[in-house]
Design a protein around this motif. Structure first.
Motif, PDB file in Angstrom:
ATOM      1  N   GLY A  36       2.412  -5.306  -5.556  1.00 19.39           N
ATOM      2  CA  GLY A  36       3.727  -5.144  -6.166  1.00 19.39           C
ATOM      3  C   GLY A  36       4.533  -4.128  -5.381  1.00 19.39           C
ATOM      4  O   GLY A  36       3.990  -3.372  -4.572  1.00 19.39           O
ATOM      5  N   GLN A  37       5.829  -4.106  -5.620  1.00 21.09           N
ATOM      6  CA  GLN A  37       6.690  -3.189  -4.892  1.00 21.09           C
ATOM      7  C   GLN A  37       6.421  -1.739  -5.296  1.00 21.09           C
ATOM      8  O   GLN A  37       5.808  -1.467  -6.333  1.00 21.09           O
ATOM      9  CB  GLN A  37       8.160  -3.531  -5.153  1.00 21.09           C
ATOM     10  CG  GLN A  37       8.589  -4.899  -4.641  1.00 21.09           C
ATOM     11  CD  GLN A  37      10.069  -5.147  -4.864  1.00 21.09           C
ATOM     12  OE1 GLN A  37      10.905  -4.294  -4.631  1.00 21.09           O
ATOM     13  NE2 GLN A  37      10.396  -6.347  -5.333  1.00 21.09           N
ATOM     14  N   VAL A  40       6.485   0.033  -9.134  1.00 17.94           N
ATOM     15  CA  VAL A  40       6.374  -0.988 -10.184  1.00 17.94           C
ATOM     16  C   VAL A  40       5.343  -0.610 -11.242  1.00 17.94           C
ATOM     17  O   VAL A  40       5.350  -1.150 -12.347  1.00 17.94           O
ATOM     18  CB  VAL A  40       6.046  -2.367  -9.563  1.00 17.94           C
ATOM     19  CG1 VAL A  40       4.574  -2.467  -9.169  1.00 17.94           C
ATOM     20  CG2 VAL A  40       6.422  -3.505 -10.508  1.00 17.94           C
ATOM     21  N   LYS A  42       1.696   0.198 -10.309  1.00 18.50           N
ATOM     22  CA  LYS A  42       0.316  -0.124  -9.927  1.00 18.50           C
ATOM     23  C   LYS A  42      -0.626   1.050 -10.184  1.00 18.50           C
ATOM     24  O   LYS A  42      -1.723   0.872 -10.723  1.00 18.50           O
ATOM     25  CB  LYS A  42       0.262  -0.536  -8.446  1.00 18.50           C
ATOM     26  CG  LYS A  42       1.085  -1.772  -8.113  1.00 18.50           C
ATOM     27  CD  LYS A  42       0.855  -2.252  -6.690  1.00 18.50           C
ATOM     28  CE  LYS A  42       1.237  -1.239  -5.624  1.00 18.50           C
ATOM     29  NZ  LYS A  42       2.682  -0.918  -5.654  1.00 18.50           N
ATOM     30  N   ASP A 214       5.514  -7.139 -11.206  1.00 12.95           N
ATOM     31  CA  ASP A 214       6.940  -7.155 -10.907  1.00 12.95           C
ATOM     32  C   ASP A 214       7.662  -6.398 -12.017  1.00 12.95           C
ATOM     33  O   ASP A 214       7.143  -6.259 -13.127  1.00 12.95           O
ATOM     34  CB  ASP A 214       7.456  -8.596 -10.819  1.00 12.95           C
ATOM     35  CG  ASP A 214       8.765  -8.699 -10.044  1.00 12.95           C
ATOM     36  OD1 ASP A 214       9.268  -7.647  -9.576  1.00 12.95           O
ATOM     37  OD2 ASP A 214       9.282  -9.808  -9.896  1.00 12.95           O
ATOM     38  N   PHE A 215       8.841  -5.920 -11.728  1.00 11.37           N
ATOM     39  CA  PHE A 215       9.601  -5.153 -12.700  1.00 11.37           C
ATOM     40  C   PHE A 215      10.005  -6.032 -13.889  1.00 11.37           C
ATOM     41  O   PHE A 215      10.501  -7.148 -13.709  1.00 11.37           O
ATOM     42  CB  PHE A 215      10.845  -4.553 -12.043  1.00 11.37           C
ATOM     43  CG  PHE A 215      10.528  -3.564 -10.951  1.00 11.37           C
ATOM     44  CD1 PHE A 215      10.199  -2.246 -11.258  1.00 11.37           C
ATOM     45  CD2 PHE A 215      10.547  -3.952  -9.613  1.00 11.37           C
ATOM     46  CE1 PHE A 215       9.902  -1.340 -10.253  1.00 11.37           C
ATOM     47  CE2 PHE A 215      10.257  -3.053  -8.608  1.00 11.37           C
ATOM     48  CZ  PHE A 215       9.928  -1.738  -8.930  1.00 11.37           C
ATOM     49  N   ILE A 236       7.829 -11.758  -6.146  1.00 14.79           N
ATOM     50  CA  ILE A 236       7.748 -10.311  -6.345  1.00 14.79           C
ATOM     51  C   ILE A 236       8.154  -9.527  -5.097  1.00 14.79           C
ATOM     52  O   ILE A 236       8.470  -8.347  -5.189  1.00 14.79           O
ATOM     53  CB  ILE A 236       6.344  -9.860  -6.818  1.00 14.79           C
ATOM     54  CG1 ILE A 236       5.301 -10.028  -5.707  1.00 14.79           C
ATOM     55  CG2 ILE A 236       5.929 -10.580  -8.074  1.00 14.79           C
ATOM     56  CD1 ILE A 236       4.034  -9.260  -5.989  1.00 14.79           C
TER      57      ILE A 236
END
Length: 257
Positions: A36-37, A40, A42, A214-215, A236
């Motif tokens: 994930g970005q 986000v 993690k 993802d957000f 994502i």
């Protein structure tokens, strides 16, 4: 070995919910990559799954037992975690660092039993760091240090190992080496390994499953091929001007014949 799973889990801080109704399971003998970005959530998910952060609601369980009902010592015998926190003891040797993984089992003075010594040596052997066993941490490269940290988690002898961006500061050769090590540990020990990472190419190559964050969206899980085909990975990692071509992603890095 039992699964590490969630039930109606919500994670976050205070009143800020990062993810809700999380339904995931980490099974024995699995290597799962969490993608994930930045920002986000993690790391928040990893801390919650390890029991070091309290869920906003819901439960994390090992089999049918809730983590919230386990004491810290018993939990440390079940879950090992490698975080991005720095270790400041540069004069400590690699073997001394690995030996710290035996803390749930040694007595209050830290005396090593025959079993402790065996587990420490097995961990050093599996991570192939025998040649730096007596080196000081301050003399290690980033790749050597990360392998020592993995060896410490192995020495803890848990069913589950959770890692937060263990390859963040490594070059491509060392990143491949680390993911190969994760796969070898999974194969030889049947431990369950969850790695939070930005290494999309290596995750597609080595992981049994991906968890995609993802957000403001539910966490998506599945095998790499299915998530490529469904477009979930591209979603994502969206960008206004560029797109990620995953058509040959799994063939970018492959074992030599």
């Amino acid at each position: 070995m039992k699964a590490l799973s969630t039930a109606h889990l919500s994670i976050g801080y205070g009143e800020k919910i990062i993810a809700s109704e999380v339904s995931l399971a980490l099974q024995p003998g699995q290597l799962i990559c969490l993608l994930g970005q930045n920002g986000v959530g993690k790391s928040t998910l990893l801390r919650t799954l390890s029991g070091t952060q309290t869920p906003l609601s819901g439960e994390v369980m090992i089999g049918e037992e809730k983590l919230s009902n386990m004491d810290r010592k018993d939990l440390a015998k079940q879950i090992g975690i490698i975080t991005t926190d720095k270790i400041g003891m540069s004069n400590m040797s690699v073997r001394e660092l690995v030996a710290l993984g035996r803390f749930p089992y040694t007595n209050w003075i830290g005396k090593e039993s025959t079993e402790d010594k065996r587990k420490i040596q097995e961990s050093i052997d599996l991570c192939k760091i025998n040649y730096i066993e007596h080196a000081k941490l301050g003399t290690l490269s980033d790749g050597q240090f990360q392998k020592a940290m993995v060896a410490r988690a192995l020495a803890q002898d848990t069913d589950f190992i959770l890692m937060d961006e263990p390859t963040a500061h490594l070059d491509i050769v060392n990143r491949i080496d680390m993911f190969g090590l994760f796969a070898a540990i999974k194969s030889k020990t049947q431990k369950a390994i969850l790695v939070s990472t930005h290494e999309l190419d290596l995750s597609l190559q080595f992981a049994d499953q991906l968890w995609l964050m993802d957000f403001n969206s539910a966490i998506v899980s599945g095998d790499p091929a299915s998530l490529i085909q469904s477009g979930a990975i591209t979603k994502i990692f969206h960008h206004e001007e560029y797109e990620i071509d995953l058509s040959n992603a799994k063939s970018m890095i492959r074992r030599k014949k």
